[in-house]
Design a protein around this motif. Sequence first.
Motif, PDB file in Angstrom:
ATOM      1  N   PHE A 292       0.846  -1.190   0.000  1.00  9.55           N
ATOM      2  CA  PHE A 292       0.000   0.000   0.000  1.00  9.55           C
ATOM      3  C   PHE A 292       0.887   1.248   0.000  1.00  9.55           C
ATOM      4  N   ALA A 293       0.663   2.079  -1.009  1.00  8.02           N
ATOM      5  CA  ALA A 293       1.357   3.363  -1.112  1.00  8.02           C
ATOM      6  C   ALA A 293       0.327   4.468  -0.916  1.00  8.02           C
ATOM      7  N   MET A 294       0.576   5.350   0.038  1.00  6.80           N
ATOM      8  CA  MET A 294      -0.383   6.394   0.369  1.00  6.80           C
ATOM      9  C   MET A 294       0.328   7.737   0.439  1.00  6.80           C
ATOM     10  N   LYS A 295      -0.467   8.796   0.341  1.00  8.12           N
ATOM     11  CA  LYS A 295       0.088  10.151   0.352  1.00  8.12           C
ATOM     12  C   LYS A 295      -0.701  11.007   1.332  1.00  8.12           C
ATOM     13  N   MET A 296       0.026  11.811   2.093  1.00  7.05           N
ATOM     14  CA  MET A 296      -0.619  12.730   3.034  1.00  7.05           C
ATOM     15  C   MET A 296      -1.336  13.834   2.263  1.00  7.05           C
ATOM     16  N   ARG A 297      -2.543  14.154   2.690  1.00  8.38           N
ATOM     17  CA  ARG A 297      -3.300  15.240   2.052  1.00  8.38           C
ATOM     18  C   ARG A 297      -2.738  16.606   2.432  1.00  8.38           C
ATOM     19  N   ALA A 305       4.071  17.289   0.879  1.00 10.15           N
ATOM     20  CA  ALA A 305       3.275  16.228   1.502  1.00 10.15           C
ATOM     21  C   ALA A 305       4.024  14.909   1.392  1.00 10.15           C
ATOM     22  N   ALA A 306       4.082  14.176   2.479  1.00  7.57           N
ATOM     23  CA  ALA A 306       4.864  12.940   2.526  1.00  7.57           C
ATOM     24  C   ALA A 306       4.118  11.801   1.852  1.00  7.57           C
ATOM     25  N   ARG A 307       4.894  10.871   1.293  1.00  6.67           N
ATOM     26  CA  ARG A 307       4.364   9.633   0.734  1.00  6.67           C
ATOM     27  C   ARG A 307       4.817   8.474   1.617  1.00  6.67           C
ATOM     28  N   LEU A 308       3.922   7.499   1.784  1.00  2.44           N
ATOM     29  CA  LEU A 308       4.196   6.366   2.664  1.00  2.44           C
ATOM     30  C   LEU A 308       4.030   5.068   1.889  1.00  2.44           C
ATOM     31  N   SER A 326       6.601   3.088   6.050  1.00  2.00           N
ATOM     32  CA  SER A 326       7.833   3.872   6.094  1.00  2.00           C
ATOM     33  C   SER A 326       7.689   5.013   5.099  1.00  2.00           C
ATOM     34  N   PRO A 327       8.383   6.109   5.325  1.00  2.00           N
ATOM     35  CA  PRO A 327       8.325   7.190   4.336  1.00  2.00           C
ATOM     36  C   PRO A 327       8.979   6.755   3.025  1.00  2.00           C
ATOM     37  N   ARG A 328       8.355   7.123   1.918  1.00  2.00           N
ATOM     38  CA  ARG A 328       8.898   6.767   0.602  1.00  2.00           C
ATOM     39  C   ARG A 328       9.921   7.825   0.193  1.00  2.00           C
ATOM     40  N   PRO A 346      13.356   4.661  12.483  1.00  2.00           N
ATOM     41  CA  PRO A 346      13.940   3.748  13.473  1.00  2.00           C
ATOM     42  C   PRO A 346      15.102   2.959  12.886  1.00  2.00           C
ATOM     43  N   LEU A 347      15.966   2.488  13.767  1.00  2.00           N
ATOM     44  CA  LEU A 347      17.150   1.773  13.315  1.00  2.00           C
ATOM     45  C   LEU A 347      16.811   0.477  12.600  1.00  2.00           C
ATOM     46  N   HIS A 348      15.703  -0.150  12.979  1.00  2.00           N
ATOM     47  CA  HIS A 348      15.349  -1.426  12.361  1.00  2.00           C
ATOM     48  C   HIS A 348      14.721  -1.248  10.983  1.00  2.00           C
ATOM     49  N   ASP A 349      14.386   0.000  10.612  1.00  2.00           N
ATOM     50  CA  ASP A 349      13.738   0.260   9.327  1.00  2.00           C
ATOM     51  C   ASP A 349      14.799   0.311   8.226  1.00  2.00           C
ATOM     52  N   ALA A 350      14.594  -0.480   7.168  1.00  2.00           N
ATOM     53  CA  ALA A 350      15.557  -0.532   6.062  1.00  2.00           C
ATOM     54  C   ALA A 350      15.602   0.762   5.265  1.00  2.00           C
ATOM     55  N   THR A 351      14.672   1.696   5.542  1.00  2.00           N
ATOM     56  CA  THR A 351      14.667   2.961   4.808  1.00  2.00           C
ATOM     57  C   THR A 351      15.960   3.733   5.013  1.00  2.00           C
ATOM     58  N   ARG A 352      16.528   3.610   6.217  1.00  2.00           N
ATOM     59  CA  ARG A 352      17.814   4.271   6.471  1.00  2.00           C
ATOM     60  C   ARG A 352      18.876   3.798   5.464  1.00  2.00           C
ATOM     61  N   GLU A 353      18.983   2.464   5.323  1.00  2.00           N
ATOM     62  CA  GLU A 353      19.972   1.914   4.403  1.00  2.00           C
ATOM     63  C   GLU A 353      19.655   2.301   2.961  1.00  2.00           C
ATOM     64  N   ILE A 354      18.350   2.337   2.640  1.00  2.00           N
ATOM     65  CA  ILE A 354      17.956   2.693   1.276  1.00  2.00           C
ATOM     66  C   ILE A 354      18.394   4.112   0.943  1.00  2.00           C
TER      67      ILE A 354
END
Length: 729
Positions: A292-297, A305-308, A326-328, A346-354
């Motif tokens: 699921f990809a969503m966007k803040m209004r 506006a952030a995308r998730l 996670s934030p896109r 968070p440290l466990h989120d792979a978004t940091r590495e991405i």
Amino acid sequence: MFGFVNNALENLVIRTYGFDTWKEVLIEAGVSLDDHHFLKSFLYDDFDTYALVDAACTVLNVTTEELMEKFGDQFFHWCEESGYDQMLRLLGRTLGEFLASLDALHDHLQLTYPGMQAPSFRIEQHPSHPKGLYLFYSSVRTGLQNVVRGIILTVARSIFHTEVIIDTVDTTQVTPFLFLATFSIVPASDDQESLLQQSSLTGVGRNKALSPGSFPPEDQVLSKASFCHLFPFHVLFDRDMEIKQMGNSLRRLLPPALENKSPLYLNKIMTMERPQISLSCDAILQHIHSVFAMKMRHSRVDFKAARLRGQMMYLPQIDCILYICSPRVHRLKELDEHGLYLSDIPLHDATREIVMTTEALNAHLNMVQKLEETTNELMVSKNALTNEKSRTDALLHSILPKSVARQILTKQEVAPEWFNEVTILFSDICGFTSICGECSPIEVIGMLNELYTLFDYLTTVNNVYKVETIGDAYMVVGGLPDRCADHASLIANFAMDMKHACSSVMRPDKPDEPIQIRIGFHSGEVMAGVVGTKTPRYCLFGDCVNIASRTESNGVAGRINLSDDAYVKLPQNGYILEDRGDVAFKGRSDRMHCWFLNGHNTRPPRRISIEQARQESSLIAAITEASSTTSLTEFEDGRQLHSASPGNTPKNSVTDMDMQFVRNTIDIGMAAAQVTSAQPRQRERKSSVVKAPVLEALAQDRTHHSFSPSTVRSVASESAMHARYSAPG
């Protein structure tokens, strides 16, 4: 679309129908490319892709459905060849799991191809077949459902080693930017395994009621505050879309007016981007296995506006849905644009590495993109340089014999060469002085251009060498630079052809009267060599040159005059010769015995027009180029290899390979006849057919036979002329 889509279509046409057909498709589509290739990492307009598909259907004479299905098959193989084969084979254990994982794959590929508008796939159990499934396909583009069919058929066959039957259940154009299609996919036979595992569709069904539940007590092991800190990007909401809980970092993305508002509803602060469904509880439960990809209004001031992106999980104990996301963001710049920091993730989120990996990857991609652009520019420059070199070589070969030109190009010294037996011919135009006096210079030049175009063509087909032209004088020689025993016959045949060719060129001062020429030739010995360095000329020296010139200047207008030495070299059977007697030559004390050549018993003169001479000259040039070696190095290596090979065939003998080459050349001649007799609109396309596969075969054969380039030209010309005269009409 990105260029890799067009590149797959390009591969399909080239591999199946050839490169010349691909160039026809580009012309038909009105798409212009420097080197006829698409760059896979560049974005191209969708209009170009659809235009290419329509053009390919027209050129290949196939339906859009057939082409799209073939394109789907080719696109899968292109992905395999591009390094995605392992990723594709590990997407799922069954075809159903493979299709259910495609959305996650497309989301991953957006790192490499940012801005990619990929389609969406969702699967359900087939309502009437226990081993089948329903595939729901949605895309912002229309008319690509047959590509999906081709891909699925190839995936089932190549990865899962099974055959399936695909039927299109429904297609709907919901909006101008949303196309939906439903496919029924079932095994081709009953003994095949199920296309999906039951666990693939485990979850809440479309009509399953939400069971009642309650929130966990406050003294639970993991408190609400700890959960919001551990998962800072999550939303917990009920079936009415009311938000019950929100992560700390996600709450900070809300405008101050909404940060502490209660109640707060998910569909009021977010919109659904993928899958393309309405933001409701029932719709989410139907796609529970999708990404699921969503966007803040809304967003804070001065921020985007952030995308998730994340996963939806139904929690029956509390009758709620948990969206862990996670934030896109892929780069540090995007973090800054949304008002986020690395510490928010968070440290466990792979978004940091991405984010950190993408920074390095982006620098690499920029370098690759620039390298691809530079490579493309170099290829264009290389092609242009090759074309210019070919033109330069052709110009040099038109001035000098090829053997001499090769020596000059390789900076070798060109030594003078003695020829014991050659035949030299001179000709001039009768009444040329009066023509120049009566006509304008442009008319005289036009007349000479027409006449010499015919003569130049005849030198090629008769395998004689044009030495030079001075005004109306035309000089050719037989027996050099390639030595041959029948040099007198070659010149005699050329003389008969050039005399007949003059009947098609009219005098500019008397439009109803054809040009008349005087011809004379003589056989003897000469010295040949290159004179000069700035404008080198291949010149002949010796008494043979003077006698040949005297034979022509003291000859009878409109007749072919030859000396007694040339008469002796001609075969006595076939040629119609008339004794002229002894003739006094200016500058010589003794009289020379001369003859007239009146024709041949079995060989008629060639009939050729200016247009046909130009067309067939171009064809012969293509044959010669294809049958010649591609470089001086290859020429030298091939000559050494040929001379060193055991059992080498003498130059003048005819081998089986030689006969095969002649048969191929006759095929060229027949094709030339078809090109010549075709309608003007069809001629261009037919000529391209001639010059591609058959010429390529000739080029391959040329490396195995013992013919010289001049013999190639002669045989090719003879076969082309024979085919043209023997063709109907």
